[in-house]
Design an enzyme around this catalytic site. Structure first.
Site, short mmCIF file in Angstrom:
data_model
loop_
_atom_site.label_atom_id
_atom_site.label_comp_id
_atom_site.label_asym_id
_atom_site.label_seq_id
_atom_site.Cartn_x
_atom_site.Cartn_y
_atom_site.Cartn_z
N HIS A 162 0.81 -1.49 -0.05
CA HIS A 162 0.02 -0.07 0.01
C HIS A 162 0.88 1.12 -0.01
CE1 HIS A 162 -3.45 2.48 0.36
NE2 HIS A 162 -4.27 1.80 0.88
N ALA A 164 -0.37 4.48 -0.97
CA ALA A 164 -1.22 5.82 -1.22
C ALA A 164 -2.07 6.09 0.08
CB ALA A 164 -2.27 5.07 -2.09
N HIS A 165 -2.74 6.99 0.04
CA HIS A 165 -3.78 7.60 0.99
C HIS A 165 -3.15 8.05 2.32
CE1 HIS A 165 -6.71 4.37 -0.97
NE2 HIS A 165 -6.40 5.36 -1.79
N TYR A 167 -0.58 7.07 3.96
CA TYR A 167 -0.02 5.95 4.84
C TYR A 167 1.61 6.32 4.53
CZ TYR A 167 -4.69 4.22 4.50
OH TYR A 167 -6.05 3.98 4.60
N ARG A 215 -0.47 -0.58 -4.66
CA ARG A 215 -1.64 0.35 -4.60
C ARG A 215 -1.05 1.80 -4.68
NH1 ARG A 215 -7.76 0.92 -2.81
NH2 ARG A 215 -7.95 -0.10 -4.77
N GLY A 315 -15.20 -3.45 -5.55
CA GLY A 315 -15.24 -3.56 -4.00
C GLY A 315 -16.72 -3.52 -3.56
N GLN A 344 -23.38 4.76 3.47
CA GLN A 344 -23.67 4.90 5.06
C GLN A 344 -23.13 3.73 5.71
OE1 GLN A 344 -28.15 4.98 5.16
NE2 GLN A 344 -28.19 6.63 3.73
N VAL A 455 -53.86 -0.42 2.70
CA VAL A 455 -54.61 -1.44 3.62
C VAL A 455 -54.88 -0.78 4.88
CG1 VAL A 455 -54.06 -3.51 5.28
CG2 VAL A 455 -52.81 -3.16 3.03
#
Length: 639
Positions: A162, A164-165, A167, A215, A315, A344, A455
């Site tokens: 990883h 990315a993001h 990190y 990634r 994903g 959500q 109803v």
């Protein structure tokens, strides 16, 4: 059908049966010591059984001091046994298993006990986190290598690094995050040093035939001096020489509004990152994975057919429907339950540590409970009426049918879908309406449906039934104000459905999700819109990433947002606030919330006849769709 999506592909010694990849999405399904749980195994096994080619196990910490609780870790030898059970389960269900090796930097702060490592000094209010030392850098690099060796022992087919993001590796590579002055900072070559040393250490601990993915972000959005796409291409070409096989092209960072690209909500266009991936693929000649709200088989097939990428991350599509791949391959696309990008359950649920143990999904309440919930056929089929055909009622009807009950669904309107249909009328939210219509079509194939049928107690009195589920929804709250006859006014649903189309200056009373989407509709149609909210915050009922997107849209449309604005009365000139100021407008729109529709007569009749009665969703009280659907599922599962 979908010949490109279901074509096999070979990467070193690993052969994938199709091009669909389950990415390494955080689930918080590991235990407090970061060990693999039966829950996580069942979650991955369901997607492998559903036809996914490659499951990448999520954000697996490599460094024990910075491993947060309930995140997967592979930083110690004792954890190997759990990983072996997980890879065995994936293999036994026909899939391949990858693991994403991760050092989370500031993201690990979700656990106050986890050590936070940063590339450069980083200020957090009153305190500063000091940059990682050279000794710590060496320690972490060795931890990556040991984690790779454990992954090999545990039976993983490939490893993803990883990068990315925000990190730690990304923080070293990006000039927007790396402000070091030693050999690990400054020039591009120096910023590449740490991630390349990690890649070398990974390769030293992996068999020659085992593929290595990275990634990586396509670029650094909204980050001054951040990575450009040309720098990313330059780095990836170097990484290829160090033994990287596959590029998994992501986007986003957690310290700017670009975090919206990490788990993109419905507001972000489908396949928004594919052109970036295609450019990187062309510039490197490497196998490339496309990422970014690709939630239909048709879209994935088109991207592959256009030769833009080699594989597709799907994903949340597989969170919503673990059988996505099988259904697509068998041509049963009309049976797929599609992700709508609501965020959500998958993102908001992930972040809601205090109230939710792990991620969930509005479209799939089974998520995270694959091994616990039993939807097998009941030994005692019941005749059940479901009163109300919104999302909660339809979910209940589907699950009841699956369990073998005899279901009749009644809907007072001329179509099923309820408030999801209304939500889908707002600009950019057509997927919501499509999902409601899709679910309606599925339900109508399974159970008896009576539309345009309200109803009442008399119908119940003469019915031969064993149980009733009341899902009659809610209606807009109406407020009586002084001067109501002096100013034209409407409700939010009337605006969203285009039943009322005001012009000029319009004031929306209520700054929640519905109010903002109403403002969006009005402003998109050319109105000059002001949103009035009595609370001190606009959009307080939106999740984090949806709020970023919606607020950006409000700014783009030049919608005026006025919190702390309690409406007092109407005049011919406009709206008078409690503080005496006047908001000029030619029309007011009420978006102050919804209240449950009255169902007491139905409930009373059920009590009189001693018929078990369950009230779900907005019929109980107005709530998020995630919770309403979950209630429908739970009642039907346990009936």
């Amino acid at each position: 059908m979908f010949e490109h999506l279901f074509a096999p592909i070979r990467i070193r010694d690993m052969e994938l049966k199709n091009r669909i990849i389950l990415p390494a999405m955080g689930t918080r399904m590991a235990d407090e010591h970061s060990a693999i749980t039966d829950k996580l195994i069942a979650y991955h096994a369901a997607r492998a059984k559903g036809g996914c080619a490659l499951n990448i196990v999520e954000v697996a910490a490599v460094h024990t001091p910075s491993a947060p609780a309930h995140f997967v870790s592979i930083s110690e030898d004792y954890l190997i046994e759990g990983h072996k059970k997980l890879t065995d389960a994936i293999h036994q269900n026909g899939g391949k298993a990858g693991i994403q090796l991760w050092q989370g930097s500031i993201a690990v702060s979700m656990d106050p006990k986890a050590q936070v490592l940063v590339a450069s000094d980083m200020n957090f209010g009153a305190y500063t986190i000091k940059a990682i030392t050279k000794e710590q850098i060496e320690e972490v690099i060795l931890c990556y290598g040991k984690a790779a060796a454990r992954a090999v022992t545990a039976g993983y087919d490939c490893i993803e690094f990883h990068l990315a993001h925000n990190y730690l590796p990304h923080s070293f590579l990006s000039g927007g995050l790396n402000h070091r002055t030693d050999e690990y900072g400054g020039s591009f070559e120096n910023r590449c040093r740490f991630p390349l040393e990690v890649i070398d250490e990974l390769r030293r601990n992996m068999p020659e035939g085992m593929p290595l993915f990275i990634r990586i972000d396509a670029q650094d959005d909204l980050l001054e001096n951040g990575l450009t796409i040309d720098e990313v291409i330059r780095f990836c070409n170097i990484a290829k020489e160090h033994g990287v096989d596959v590029l998994d092209i992501s986007r986003g960072n957690v310290i700017t509004a670009a975090s919206v690209y990490e788990v993109p909500p419905i507001d972000v266009p489908n396949a928004f990152n594919i052109e970036n991936a295609a450019k990187i693929r062309k510039g490197t000649g490497m196998l490339t994975i496309g990422v970014g709200r690709i939630n239909t088989a048709e879209l994935a097939e088109t991207i592959l057919a256009q030769d833009k990428v080699d594989m597709i991350v799907m994903g949340r599509a597989q969170l919503a429907d673990p059988e996505f791949a099988n259904k697509a391959q068998q041509g049963k696309t009309d049976e797929i339950v599609h992700c709508v990008g609501c965020n959500q359950g998958c993102y908001d649920g992930f972040c809601d540590v205090a109230n939710r143990p792990h991620i969930t999904c509005l479209r799939n309440p089974m998520l995270g409970h694959e091994a616990e919930y039993d939807l097998s056929k009941t030994a005692s089929p019941k005749k059940v009426w479901v009163i109300g055909g919104g999302m909660a009622g339809m979910e209940a009807a589907k699950v009841l049918h699956e369990r073998g009950h005899h279901v009749t669904l009644f809907e007072a309107a001329d179509q099923l879908g309820g408030e999801f249909l209304l939500a889908g009328e707002a600009p950019g939210k057509a997927e919501m309406k499509a999902a409601a219509m899709e679910m309606a079509a599925q339900v109508e194939k399974l159970v008896t449906v009576h539309k345009n049928t309200k109803v009442d107690a008399a119908m119940l009195e003469h019915a031969d039934i064993d149980a009733v589920i009341v899902a009659v929804g809610s209606s807009p709250i109406s407020i009586r104000l002084e001067g109501a006859d002096k100013l034209p006014h409407a409700s939010a649903p009337e605006i969203l459905r285009r039943e009322v189309c005001p012009q000029g200056k319009v004031a929306v009373i209520g700054g929640g999700l519905v109010g903002l989407e109403t403002a969006d509709t009005l402003a998109t149609n050319g109105c000059d819109v002001t949103v009035l909210e009595m609370k001190d915050s606009i959009g307080s009922d939106l999740g984090t990433l949806r709020k970023i997107s919606v607020m950006a849209k409000m700014q783009k449309l030049q919608v005026k947002l006025l919190p702390n604005s309690k409406v007092c009365k109407f005049t011919e000139e406009g709206i008078v606030l409690e503080n005496g100021s006047v908001i000029p407008c030619s029309c007011a729109v009420f978006a102050v919330g919804f209240a449950a529709n009255d169902s007491h007569l139905l409930v009373d009749m059920c009590e009189k006849k001693q018929i078990p009665c369950h009230i779900i969703g907005d019929a109980k009280s107005a709530r998020r769709a995630l919770d309403a659907v979950a209630e429908g599922f739970e009642v039907a599962r346990t009936l």
